[in-house]
Design a protein around this motif. Structure first.
Motif, PDB file in Angstrom:
ATOM      1  N   ILE A 255     -13.255  -7.513  28.014  1.00  0.00           N
ATOM      2  CA  ILE A 255     -14.596  -7.210  28.487  1.00  0.00           C
ATOM      3  C   ILE A 255     -15.541  -7.320  27.297  1.00  0.00           C
ATOM      4  O   ILE A 255     -15.118  -7.529  26.157  1.00  0.00           O
ATOM      5  N   VAL A 256     -16.837  -7.185  27.543  1.00  0.00           N
ATOM      6  CA  VAL A 256     -17.825  -7.426  26.486  1.00  0.00           C
ATOM      7  C   VAL A 256     -17.619  -6.475  25.320  1.00  0.00           C
ATOM      8  O   VAL A 256     -17.625  -6.883  24.154  1.00  0.00           O
ATOM      9  N   HIS A 257     -17.442  -5.189  25.610  1.00  0.00           N
ATOM     10  CA  HIS A 257     -17.185  -4.193  24.564  1.00  0.00           C
ATOM     11  C   HIS A 257     -15.822  -3.570  24.850  1.00  0.00           C
ATOM     12  O   HIS A 257     -15.718  -2.535  25.511  1.00  0.00           O
ATOM     13  N   ASP A 258     -14.784  -4.211  24.362  1.00  0.00           N
ATOM     14  CA  ASP A 258     -13.416  -3.830  24.700  1.00  0.00           C
ATOM     15  C   ASP A 258     -12.874  -2.871  23.645  1.00  0.00           C
ATOM     16  O   ASP A 258     -12.071  -3.249  22.784  1.00  0.00           O
ATOM     17  N   ARG A 259     -13.327  -1.636  23.712  1.00  0.00           N
ATOM     18  CA  ARG A 259     -12.967  -0.641  22.707  1.00  0.00           C
ATOM     19  C   ARG A 259     -13.339   0.739  23.234  1.00  0.00           C
ATOM     20  O   ARG A 259     -14.044   0.865  24.234  1.00  0.00           O
ATOM     21  N   VAL A 260     -12.874   1.771  22.537  1.00  0.00           N
ATOM     22  CA  VAL A 260     -13.314   3.126  22.841  1.00  0.00           C
ATOM     23  C   VAL A 260     -14.764   3.276  22.397  1.00  0.00           C
ATOM     24  O   VAL A 260     -15.134   2.863  21.296  1.00  0.00           O
ATOM     25  N   MET A 261     -15.590   3.848  23.257  1.00  0.00           N
ATOM     26  CA  MET A 261     -16.991   4.089  22.908  1.00  0.00           C
ATOM     27  C   MET A 261     -17.201   5.590  22.735  1.00  0.00           C
ATOM     28  O   MET A 261     -16.935   6.372  23.648  1.00  0.00           O
ATOM     29  N   LEU A 262     -17.667   5.952  21.551  1.00  0.00           N
ATOM     30  CA  LEU A 262     -17.891   7.353  21.233  1.00  0.00           C
ATOM     31  C   LEU A 262     -19.375   7.545  20.973  1.00  0.00           C
ATOM     32  O   LEU A 262     -19.918   7.068  19.974  1.00  0.00           O
ATOM     33  N   LEU A 299      -9.375  10.225  23.085  1.00  0.00           N
ATOM     34  CA  LEU A 299      -9.632   8.895  23.638  1.00  0.00           C
ATOM     35  C   LEU A 299      -8.670   7.847  23.077  1.00  0.00           C
ATOM     36  O   LEU A 299      -8.182   6.984  23.808  1.00  0.00           O
ATOM     37  N   ILE A 300      -8.393   7.908  21.790  1.00  0.00           N
ATOM     38  CA  ILE A 300      -7.456   6.953  21.193  1.00  0.00           C
ATOM     39  C   ILE A 300      -6.059   7.165  21.754  1.00  0.00           C
ATOM     40  O   ILE A 300      -5.344   6.217  22.103  1.00  0.00           O
ATOM     41  N   SER A 301      -5.677   8.436  21.881  1.00  0.00           N
ATOM     42  CA  SER A 301      -4.349   8.746  22.419  1.00  0.00           C
ATOM     43  C   SER A 301      -4.224   8.340  23.876  1.00  0.00           C
ATOM     44  O   SER A 301      -3.184   7.814  24.300  1.00  0.00           O
ATOM     45  N   ASN A 302      -5.286   8.549  24.648  1.00  0.00           N
ATOM     46  CA  ASN A 302      -5.208   8.326  26.100  1.00  0.00           C
ATOM     47  C   ASN A 302      -5.459   6.884  26.521  1.00  0.00           C
ATOM     48  O   ASN A 302      -5.238   6.538  27.684  1.00  0.00           O
ATOM     49  N   GLU A 306      -7.294   0.327  19.623  1.00  0.00           N
ATOM     50  CA  GLU A 306      -7.211   0.353  18.160  1.00  0.00           C
ATOM     51  C   GLU A 306      -8.568   0.087  17.519  1.00  0.00           C
ATOM     52  O   GLU A 306      -8.656  -0.227  16.341  1.00  0.00           O
ATOM     53  N   GLU A 307      -9.621   0.187  18.315  1.00  0.00           N
ATOM     54  CA  GLU A 307     -10.974   0.061  17.789  1.00  0.00           C
ATOM     55  C   GLU A 307     -11.859   1.083  18.473  1.00  0.00           C
ATOM     56  O   GLU A 307     -11.769   1.300  19.676  1.00  0.00           O
ATOM     57  N   LEU A 308     -12.713   1.704  17.676  1.00  0.00           N
ATOM     58  CA  LEU A 308     -13.605   2.733  18.182  1.00  0.00           C
ATOM     59  C   LEU A 308     -15.026   2.402  17.741  1.00  0.00           C
ATOM     60  O   LEU A 308     -15.272   2.135  16.564  1.00  0.00           O
ATOM     61  N   SER A 309     -15.954   2.405  18.684  1.00  0.00           N
ATOM     62  CA  SER A 309     -17.354   2.100  18.394  1.00  0.00           C
ATOM     63  C   SER A 309     -18.157   3.382  18.406  1.00  0.00           C
ATOM     64  O   SER A 309     -18.095   4.159  19.357  1.00  0.00           O
ATOM     65  N   PHE A 339     -13.262   0.903  13.029  1.00  0.00           N
ATOM     66  CA  PHE A 339     -14.493   1.513  13.518  1.00  0.00           C
ATOM     67  C   PHE A 339     -15.641   0.539  13.354  1.00  0.00           C
ATOM     68  O   PHE A 339     -15.699  -0.208  12.379  1.00  0.00           O
ATOM     69  N   SER A 340     -16.546   0.567  14.318  1.00  0.00           N
ATOM     70  CA  SER A 340     -17.718  -0.303  14.231  1.00  0.00           C
ATOM     71  C   SER A 340     -18.977   0.512  14.452  1.00  0.00           C
ATOM     72  O   SER A 340     -18.986   1.488  15.210  1.00  0.00           O
TER      73      SER A 340
END
Length: 612
Positions: A255-262, A299-302, A306-309, A339-340
């Motif tokens: 998807i466009v932003h394929d990562r955890v969003m925090l 969120l990372i565990s669930n 491997e990337e968090l924004s 991280f980004s």
């Protein structure tokens, strides 16, 4: 719905995973055991909608209620829509594949004006009557929310009710009112009257709009007793106490932003005069480092990402960013989690911070000077200098970057030829900076992308009164830049001014544009934000056939006294503050960051965050 037919057509369309559901962390409930079914609708394709943070928050929030099942629905791509219409399949939700016409609510998030025809198309594909007066008690209530909902007037004919402000602050109150209405019984209008009593809920049909002979709005008034004359947005005052999901759906496709969003904070204090988000999302409210660390771990565990924004309008303005990044790296660096920071400001580019973050993975860098000269940057209150830009790119080049993107706008108020020339001058200076740092050793790898979009005046900004440059003038400016930016290692891309023109029309439009939207949709306009589907000539014919002049909305300056189509909406920031900022813009005067002092924008009335 015949689900065996759906299985058959999924083998015949591109990216069938868009329509399959069953993703990791998808919520599953028994529909027969809930009282309320809510279809969260995103009027674009799956991979765009699944990148939207608001959907992630509200999806899980509503599904924590035992009486509610929230499911997702996206705009099917053209090949899928064709097959669905051929086979008579209605638009369905991903979780159960049930037709959304059977649901209690269909809630659209409005992120972009050029998705409006997709809203109409999705309602039609679902078999739901398009306009509110055509629906009966057995039809779902059609809701809008999101940034474009602050001027929903062009879509007023199509929505039953609209939520203004932070959805997680309102949605439970709305669902509670619906639960009571559904149990007690009553007319469709009974529920809408009850909903209109909830602060932040707007029911367009309860307001009459009158027009002057010159086409401007004369008045916007409630047409029944007990309906507020002004709708004030809702604000989550404390983000640490606000709901935030501890898990998120993991799609099977990119998807466009394929990562955890925090989400680290909400709002912005910078006051860029062209930026609608910086106004409508005020006040600034931050999450604490401890809360963010707790959410990141869960969120990372669930999800297994491997990337968090670190998400916000301007993440580098987070008050404790270096401490947050340090803790994140210490905790998750050994797990190779990267991280980004998607919204770094030029004047907040910290070498130490970036060195810490690229230990795992190096992401791309985009800088947004917005304008080519300091004079014009002061007009828009950008608050950055050429020196800020060159210092930032120099540090990036020293840290090994060979690719940067520079984002500008053309057609900004008071723009001159010198301002346009300044864009090319900045590109040359960035290129020279690269050679100064590297001595030309990596010259073949250098890529500088200059991107230009046409300025669109938006409601609730200091520039809401200005005229947009005509399309012809914008094209002339682009031709000028194409010539000036014929520079080795520099690539130039731009946004279609015709699309920006229509965006401006509907951004500042009124209810009379509903007939244009309906006509354009009937002529095949949908996925207008996608270049391969944009039908500009059809749009112009839709305006012509309905007797509406798009230039009246896009290319006309407004006076301070004019009643604007959104004058009955209160986002917290006052019109008097916006007008003062507009006058300061014309003088090239800056308004410093409101973290330094309060400039009296009016948002303190709503409280929360820095404005408690």
């Amino acid at each position: 719905m015949d689900k065996s037919v759906l299985e058959e057509i999924l083998r015949q369309v591109s990216k069938p995973v868009r329509y399959m559901g069953n993703e990791y962390n998808m919520v599953e409930k028994d529909p027969s055991k809930v009282l309320i079914r809510f279809a969260f609708a995103f009027p674009d394709v799956y991979e765009v909608g699944m990148s939207h943070l608001g959907m992630k928050i509200l999806y899980h929030l509503m599904n924590e209620r035992e009486d509610t099942y929230c499911e997702r629905v996206f705009a099917p791509w053209t090949d899928m829509e064709q097959k669905m219409r051929e086979k008579g399949l209605p638009l369905f939700a991903l979780e159960t594949r049930d037709p959304i016409a059977q649901f209690d609510f269909v809630g659209f998030t409005l992120q972009y004006e050029m998705c409006y025809t997709n809203v109409i198309n999705m309602l039609d594909l679902a078999g739901i009557p398009l306009r509110w007066w055509e629906r009966g008690k057995n039809h779902p209530f059609i809701i809008a929310g999101g940034p474009c909902a602050y001027n929903v007037e062009p879509l007023a004919d199509f929505f039953d009710l609209v939520v203004m402000g932070d959805g997680e602050e309102v949605i439970n109150e709305l669902l509670d009112a619906y639960r009571q209405w559904k149990i007690q019984g009553g007319t469709r209008e009974d529920f809408l009257v009850a909903a209109a009593q909830i602060p932040g809920v707007y029911v367009p049909r309860f307001y009459d709009v009158e027009y002057n002979d010159d086409g401007t709005v004369r008045s916007i008034k409630p047409n029944r007793e007990g309906i507020p004359s002004v709708i004030q947005k809702r604000v989550v005052k404390d983000l640490d106490k606000a709901y935030y999901p501890e898990t998120m759906i993991v799609p099977y496709m990119d998807i466009v932003h394929d990562r955890v969003m925090l989400e680290v904070f909400r709002g912005c204090t910078r006051g860029c005069r062209f930026c609608q988000a910086g106004i409508i999302y005020r006040p600034v409210r931050e999450r604490s480092v401890s809360r963010l660390m707790d959410l990141a771990a869960k969120l990372i565990s669930n999800t297994g990402y491997e990337e968090l924004s670190l998400s916000s309008l301007s993440t580098s303005d987070y008050s404790d960013l270096e401490n947050l990044v340090k803790q994140l790296m210490e905790r998750f660096g050994p797990q190779k989690v990267s991280f980004s920071l998607p919204s770094l400001r030029i004047d907040s580019f910290s070498r130490e911070l970036i060195e810490e973050m690229i230990k795992v993975r190096k992401a791309g860098l985009t800088f947004a000077p917005e304008a080519g000269t300091q004079r014009l940057r002061d007009v828009i209150n950008k608050g950055v200098t050429e020196e800020d830009l060159l210092n930032s790119v120099r540090q990036a080049f020293e840290l090994g970057w060979d690719t940067v993107k520079l984002y500008f706008m053309i057609g900004l108020p008071t723009e001159t030829q010198e301002d346009l020339e300044g864009i090319a001058d900045l590109a040359r200076k960035v290129k020279q900076c690269y050679f100064d740092v590297t001595g030309g050793q990596r010259s073949r790898r250098l890529r500088i992308t200059v991107s230009a979009a046409s300025f669109v005046p938006k409601p609730f900004t200091p520039f809401q009164w200005v005229a947009q440059d005509p399309v012809e003038r914008l094209n002339q400016k682009l031709d000028f830049l194409k010539d000036k930016l014929r520079i080795k290692s520099v690539e130039f891309d731009w946004h279609d001014p015709r699309l920006s023109f229509l965006e401006a029309v509907f951004a500042r439009g009124d209810r009379r544009l509903g007939k244009v939207l309906l006509k354009a949709w009937k002529m095949g306009c949908k996925f207008d934000g996608w270049a391969e589907h944009f039908k500009y000539d059809a749009w112009l014919k839709a305006f012509d056939d309905t007797g509406m002049d798009p230039k009246f909305y896009a290319n006309r300056a407004r006076s301070r006294e004019e009643v604007l189509p959104w004058s009955h909406i209160d986002v917290g920031v006052t019109p008097s503050f916006l007008w003062r900022e507009y006058q300061k813009a014309l003088k090239g005067e800056l308004t410093p960051d409101c973290r330094e002092r309060c400039w009296g924008c009016g948002i303190t009335r709503l409280g929360g965050g820095l404005c408690q």
